[in-house]
Design a protein around this motif. Structure first.
Motif, PDB file in Angstrom:
ATOM      1  N   VAL A 165      -2.015  -8.073  -2.108  1.00  0.00           N
ATOM      2  CA  VAL A 165      -3.115  -7.497  -1.316  1.00  0.00           C
ATOM      3  C   VAL A 165      -2.907  -5.987  -1.275  1.00  0.00           C
ATOM      4  N   GLU A 166      -3.862  -5.225  -1.836  1.00  0.00           N
ATOM      5  CA  GLU A 166      -3.666  -3.757  -1.946  1.00  0.00           C
ATOM      6  C   GLU A 166      -4.371  -2.965  -0.848  1.00  0.00           C
ATOM      7  N   GLY A 167      -5.295  -3.575  -0.143  1.00  0.00           N
ATOM      8  CA  GLY A 167      -5.962  -2.798   0.913  1.00  0.00           C
ATOM      9  C   GLY A 167      -7.457  -3.022   0.884  1.00  0.00           C
ATOM     10  N   GLY A 168      -8.203  -2.152   1.554  1.00  0.00           N
ATOM     11  CA  GLY A 168      -7.800  -0.963   2.256  1.00  0.00           C
ATOM     12  C   GLY A 168      -7.435  -1.226   3.711  1.00  0.00           C
ATOM     13  N   ALA A 169      -7.811  -0.271   4.559  1.00  0.00           N
ATOM     14  CA  ALA A 169      -7.342  -0.269   5.941  1.00  0.00           C
ATOM     15  C   ALA A 169      -7.706  -1.553   6.686  1.00  0.00           C
ATOM     16  N   SER A 170      -8.959  -1.991   6.571  1.00  0.00           N
ATOM     17  CA  SER A 170      -9.385  -3.185   7.318  1.00  0.00           C
ATOM     18  C   SER A 170      -8.691  -4.433   6.790  1.00  0.00           C
ATOM     19  N   VAL A 171      -8.525  -4.500   5.494  1.00  0.00           N
ATOM     20  CA  VAL A 171      -7.892  -5.683   4.898  1.00  0.00           C
ATOM     21  C   VAL A 171      -6.411  -5.724   5.271  1.00  0.00           C
ATOM     22  N   ILE A 172      -5.743  -4.575   5.270  1.00  0.00           N
ATOM     23  CA  ILE A 172      -4.334  -4.526   5.712  1.00  0.00           C
ATOM     24  C   ILE A 172      -4.242  -5.045   7.150  1.00  0.00           C
ATOM     25  N   ASN A 173      -5.168  -4.564   7.983  1.00  0.00           N
ATOM     26  CA  ASN A 173      -5.195  -4.967   9.395  1.00  0.00           C
ATOM     27  C   ASN A 173      -5.372  -6.477   9.533  1.00  0.00           C
ATOM     28  N   THR A 174      -6.303  -7.044   8.777  1.00  0.00           N
ATOM     29  CA  THR A 174      -6.563  -8.488   8.880  1.00  0.00           C
ATOM     30  C   THR A 174      -5.350  -9.310   8.452  1.00  0.00           C
ATOM     31  N   PHE A 175      -4.716  -8.886   7.349  1.00  0.00           N
ATOM     32  CA  PHE A 175      -3.554  -9.649   6.877  1.00  0.00           C
ATOM     33  C   PHE A 175      -2.371  -9.497   7.835  1.00  0.00           C
ATOM     34  N   LEU A 215     -16.036 -10.974   8.685  1.00  0.00           N
ATOM     35  CA  LEU A 215     -14.724 -11.015   8.026  1.00  0.00           C
ATOM     36  C   LEU A 215     -14.482 -12.402   7.438  1.00  0.00           C
ATOM     37  N   LEU A 216     -14.154 -12.432   6.177  1.00  0.00           N
ATOM     38  CA  LEU A 216     -13.922 -13.713   5.508  1.00  0.00           C
ATOM     39  C   LEU A 216     -12.628 -14.339   6.019  1.00  0.00           C
ATOM     40  N   SER A 217     -12.618 -15.659   6.095  1.00  0.00           N
ATOM     41  CA  SER A 217     -11.431 -16.377   6.568  1.00  0.00           C
ATOM     42  C   SER A 217     -10.295 -16.200   5.549  1.00  0.00           C
ATOM     43  N   LYS A 254      -0.962   7.662   6.915  1.00  0.00           N
ATOM     44  CA  LYS A 254      -2.342   7.633   6.414  1.00  0.00           C
ATOM     45  C   LYS A 254      -2.367   7.049   5.007  1.00  0.00           C
ATOM     46  N   ILE A 255      -3.428   6.286   4.728  1.00  0.00           N
ATOM     47  CA  ILE A 255      -3.557   5.698   3.388  1.00  0.00           C
ATOM     48  C   ILE A 255      -4.679   6.361   2.588  1.00  0.00           C
ATOM     49  N   ALA A 256      -5.455   7.236   3.236  1.00  0.00           N
ATOM     50  CA  ALA A 256      -6.530   7.955   2.537  1.00  0.00           C
ATOM     51  C   ALA A 256      -6.831   9.234   3.319  1.00  0.00           C
ATOM     52  N   ASN A 269     -15.425   2.610  -2.379  1.00  0.00           N
ATOM     53  CA  ASN A 269     -14.917   3.969  -2.219  1.00  0.00           C
ATOM     54  C   ASN A 269     -14.151   4.457  -3.452  1.00  0.00           C
ATOM     55  N   ASP A 270     -13.271   3.579  -3.968  1.00  0.00           N
ATOM     56  CA  ASP A 270     -12.343   4.004  -5.035  1.00  0.00           C
ATOM     57  C   ASP A 270     -12.815   3.594  -6.431  1.00  0.00           C
ATOM     58  N   ASP A 271     -13.705   2.605  -6.501  1.00  0.00           N
ATOM     59  CA  ASP A 271     -14.092   2.012  -7.793  1.00  0.00           C
ATOM     60  C   ASP A 271     -12.833   1.758  -8.652  1.00  0.00           C
ATOM     61  N   PHE A 307       0.866  -1.184   0.000  1.00  0.00           N
ATOM     62  CA  PHE A 307       0.000   0.000   0.000  1.00  0.00           C
ATOM     63  C   PHE A 307       0.899   1.231   0.000  1.00  0.00           C
ATOM     64  N   ALA A 308       0.264   2.388  -0.211  1.00  0.00           N
ATOM     65  CA  ALA A 308       0.996   3.655  -0.166  1.00  0.00           C
ATOM     66  C   ALA A 308       0.524   4.439   1.046  1.00  0.00           C
ATOM     67  N   GLN A 309       1.454   5.056   1.739  1.00  0.00           N
ATOM     68  CA  GLN A 309       1.083   5.842   2.921  1.00  0.00           C
ATOM     69  C   GLN A 309       1.833   7.177   2.949  1.00  0.00           C
ATOM     70  N   HIS A 315     -12.650  10.815   6.015  1.00  0.00           N
ATOM     71  CA  HIS A 315     -13.788   9.971   5.614  1.00  0.00           C
ATOM     72  C   HIS A 315     -13.401   9.004   4.491  1.00  0.00           C
ATOM     73  N   GLY A 316     -12.121   8.617   4.429  1.00  0.00           N
ATOM     74  CA  GLY A 316     -11.681   7.621   3.437  1.00  0.00           C
ATOM     75  C   GLY A 316     -11.540   8.161   2.029  1.00  0.00           C
ATOM     76  N   ARG A 317     -11.530   9.501   1.876  1.00  0.00           N
ATOM     77  CA  ARG A 317     -11.407  10.054   0.517  1.00  0.00           C
ATOM     78  C   ARG A 317     -10.132   9.515  -0.135  1.00  0.00           C
ATOM     79  N   ILE A 347     -14.228  -4.796   0.102  1.00  0.00           N
ATOM     80  CA  ILE A 347     -15.394  -4.125  -0.471  1.00  0.00           C
ATOM     81  C   ILE A 347     -15.389  -2.622  -0.148  1.00  0.00           C
ATOM     82  N   GLY A 348     -14.745  -2.241   0.983  1.00  0.00           N
ATOM     83  CA  GLY A 348     -14.655  -0.808   1.311  1.00  0.00           C
ATOM     84  C   GLY A 348     -13.915  -0.059   0.210  1.00  0.00           C
ATOM     85  N   THR A 349     -12.805  -0.625  -0.234  1.00  0.00           N
ATOM     86  CA  THR A 349     -12.019  -0.014  -1.315  1.00  0.00           C
ATOM     87  C   THR A 349     -12.776  -0.077  -2.639  1.00  0.00           C
ATOM     88  N   ALA A 350     -13.396  -1.221  -2.896  1.00  0.00           N
ATOM     89  CA  ALA A 350     -14.145  -1.361  -4.160  1.00  0.00           C
ATOM     90  C   ALA A 350     -15.242  -0.301  -4.244  1.00  0.00           C
TER      91      ALA A 350
HETATM   92  N1  LIG Z   1      -3.137   4.149  -0.078  1.00  0.00           N
HETATM   93  C1  LIG Z   1      -3.361   2.912  -0.467  1.00  0.00           C
HETATM   94  O1  LIG Z   1      -2.443   2.210  -0.896  1.00  0.00           O
HETATM   95  C2  LIG Z   1      -4.743   2.338  -0.401  1.00  0.00           C
HETATM   96  C3  LIG Z   1      -5.759   3.047   0.207  1.00  0.00           C
HETATM   97  N2  LIG Z   1      -7.010   2.496   0.266  1.00  0.00           N
HETATM   98  C4  LIG Z   1      -8.043   3.241   0.960  1.00  0.00           C
HETATM   99  O2  LIG Z   1      -8.600   2.414   1.976  1.00  0.00           O
HETATM  100  C5  LIG Z   1      -9.948   2.817   2.217  1.00  0.00           C
HETATM  101  C6  LIG Z   1     -10.829   1.615   2.347  1.00  0.00           C
HETATM  102  O3  LIG Z   1     -10.494   0.912   3.524  1.00  0.00           O
HETATM  103  P1  LIG Z   1     -11.639   0.193   4.376  1.00  0.00           P
HETATM  104  O4  LIG Z   1     -12.806   1.087   4.461  1.00  0.00           O
HETATM  105  O5  LIG Z   1     -11.037  -0.285   5.620  1.00  0.00           O
HETATM  106  O6  LIG Z   1     -12.118  -0.981   3.444  1.00  0.00           O
HETATM  107  P2  LIG Z   1     -11.424  -2.315   2.908  1.00  0.00           P
HETATM  108  O7  LIG Z   1     -11.141  -2.156   1.471  1.00  0.00           O
HETATM  109  O8  LIG Z   1     -10.334  -2.748   3.805  1.00  0.00           O
HETATM  110  O9  LIG Z   1     -12.642  -3.341   3.006  1.00  0.00           O
HETATM  111  C7  LIG Z   1     -13.093  -3.714   4.283  1.00  0.00           C
HETATM  112  C8  LIG Z   1     -14.369  -4.494   4.179  1.00  0.00           C
HETATM  113  O10 LIG Z   1     -14.138  -5.722   3.495  1.00  0.00           O
HETATM  114  C9  LIG Z   1     -14.933  -6.716   4.051  1.00  0.00           C
HETATM  115  N3  LIG Z   1     -14.142  -7.870   4.448  1.00  0.00           N
HETATM  116  C10 LIG Z   1     -14.493  -9.149   4.234  1.00  0.00           C
HETATM  117  N4  LIG Z   1     -13.583  -9.975   4.713  1.00  0.00           N
HETATM  118  C11 LIG Z   1     -12.616  -9.222   5.261  1.00  0.00           C
HETATM  119  C12 LIG Z   1     -11.412  -9.545   5.942  1.00  0.00           C
HETATM  120  N5  LIG Z   1     -11.022 -10.809   6.154  1.00  0.00           N
HETATM  121  N6  LIG Z   1     -10.665  -8.527   6.411  1.00  0.00           N
HETATM  122  C13 LIG Z   1     -11.036  -7.247   6.217  1.00  0.00           C
HETATM  123  N7  LIG Z   1     -12.178  -6.885   5.571  1.00  0.00           N
HETATM  124  C14 LIG Z   1     -12.959  -7.873   5.096  1.00  0.00           C
HETATM  125  C15 LIG Z   1     -15.634  -6.133   5.269  1.00  0.00           C
HETATM  126  O11 LIG Z   1     -16.942  -5.806   4.888  1.00  0.00           O
HETATM  127  C16 LIG Z   1     -14.881  -4.868   5.538  1.00  0.00           C
HETATM  128  O12 LIG Z   1     -15.702  -3.848   6.050  1.00  0.00           O
HETATM  129  C17 LIG Z   1     -10.326   3.760   1.098  1.00  0.00           C
HETATM  130  O13 LIG Z   1     -10.319   5.073   1.620  1.00  0.00           O
HETATM  131  C18 LIG Z   1      -9.214   3.597   0.085  1.00  0.00           C
HETATM  132  O14 LIG Z   1      -8.974   4.778  -0.653  1.00  0.00           O
HETATM  133  C19 LIG Z   1      -7.291   1.272  -0.268  1.00  0.00           C
HETATM  134  C20 LIG Z   1      -6.312   0.538  -0.857  1.00  0.00           C
HETATM  135  C21 LIG Z   1      -4.943   1.005  -0.951  1.00  0.00           C
END
Ligand SMILES: NC(=O)C1=CN([C@@H]2O[C@H](COP(=O)(O)OP(=O)(O)OC[C@H]3O[C@@H](n4cnc5c(N)ncnc54)[C@H](O)[C@@H]3O)[C@@H](O)[C@H]2O)C=CC1
Ligand SMILES: Nc1nc(O)c(N)c(N[C@@H]2O[C@H](COP(=O)(O)O)[C@@H](O)[C@H]2O)n1
Length: 283
Positions: A188-198, A168-170, A41-43, A80-82, A34-36, A46-48, A75-78
């Protein structure tokens, strides 16, 4: 060879290595990236979505995408960012023998929009077919969910069901299924929750000889400050919790479910334009 490709080839694991999880099941290699900003901060607020990477490191990210079989976002990234998650920045002359990775969306409750760019690109013949991973939980087998599944499939997605805990998916379920589907490497590109889980998954206690679920971490650090209302990520635990864990050990309580700080060794740092790229291996 460009500096970006040379850097990536030097820090990514060889694709010849066979990787197994703790139960002896094959799983792909995993790169978390990811980029920070300088303040982590990665966004924006409000996740802009922010363009943190400069042109050189963004091109490196597209080369990284080309070096993996699949790319995972939540799905948060999908939403938010499309995103497109393709390799469009790579010059045409270099594109002959490479392809975009398979887009994979972690979407427990099938909320992905049918008009998103990932599906549109696939329908227009401009991208690989997206795979959407959702919860196999029988409780969610409602009529509404089946309708969303049918709508996504009609829009071009392949939907896979895997176990899910508290929304959260396994991660192991995901990686095993991806390997069954011939995916050898995952970015794995993100976002915040996915980075945290991994990060959490990578720091779980493991058996002898068992590899960490995440192999490589590649972070682009942009020379900018976003501010306190930007979106950060967390690694899962604090140092304080570690002492709680130590305390529980003393009390003889099971600690398997407790996470530790991810253990990580630095492998290489490089400048790509104005950005610093830091790579390391989980150990
Ligand atoms: N700077 C960078 O490199 C990047 C920044 N972003 C930013 O991250 C933000 C999105 O982050 P989040 O809202 O946290 O959404 P996210 O993209 O991390 O998706 C989180 C959602 O995915 C679902 N999910 C299902 N299984 C999961 C699992 N095992 N672990 C985590 N999530 C799981 C849940 O519904 C969860 O709410 C956006 O603002 C986007 O712009 C996203 C990717 C890269
Ligand atoms: N490497 C990198 N640098 C940034 O500054 C970013 N904002 C991101 N974000 C990730 O890239 C996705 C967008 O991809 P497309 O340009 O649409 O192909 C975005 O969703 C994040 O995953 N990455």
């Amino acid at each position: 060879m460009s500096a970006a490709r040379e850097f990536l080839l030097s820090v990514l694991p060889s694709q010849d290595i066979e990787k197994y999880d703790g139960e002896g099941k094959r799983i792909p290699s995993v790169t978390l990236t990811f980029a920070q900003s300088l303040d982590g901060k990665i966004a924006g607020s409000h996740g802009r979505q922010l363009t943190l990477s400069g042109p050189d490191s963004m091109l490196m990210t597209h080369w990284m995408r080309a070096m993996h079989d699949a790319i995972v976002v939540g799905i948060g990234t999908a939403h938010n960012d499309d995103p497109q998650l393709n390799v469009r920045l790579i010059p045409e002359a270099d594109k002959l023998h490479i392809k975009s990775p398979r887009p994979v969306v972690l979407d427990a409750y099938l909320r992905l929009r049918t008009d998103c760019k990932l599906l549109k690109n696939y329908r227009d013949g401009k991208g690989q077919q997206p795979w959407v991973f959702c919860a196999s939980d029988p409780e969610s087998a409602s009529t509404e969910r089946l309708a969303r599944k049918s709508a996504l499939e009609a829009a071009g997605a392949v939907v896979y069901e895997i176990p899910c805990v508290s929304g959260l998916l396994s991660i192991l379920g995901l990686l095993r299924k991806l390997h069954e589907c011939d995916i050898q490497s995952v970015m794995v590109e993100g976002g915040a929750s996915v980075i945290n889980t991994f990060m959490k998954q990578a720091s779980q206690p493991r058996g002898p000889g068992e590899p960490p679920v995440v192999d490589t971490l590649i972070v682009t650090v942009a020379p900018t400050i976003v501010g306190d209302d930007g979106l950060g990520y967390t690694v899962g635990v604090s140092g304080d919790k570690l002492s709680v864990s130590d305390h529980l050990v003393l009390l003889g309580m099971p600690t398997e479910s407790l996470y530790q700080i991810p253990k990580f060794t630095h492998t290489r740092t490089a400048m790509m334009g104005r950005d610093t790229i830091i790579a390391g291996k989980f150990i």
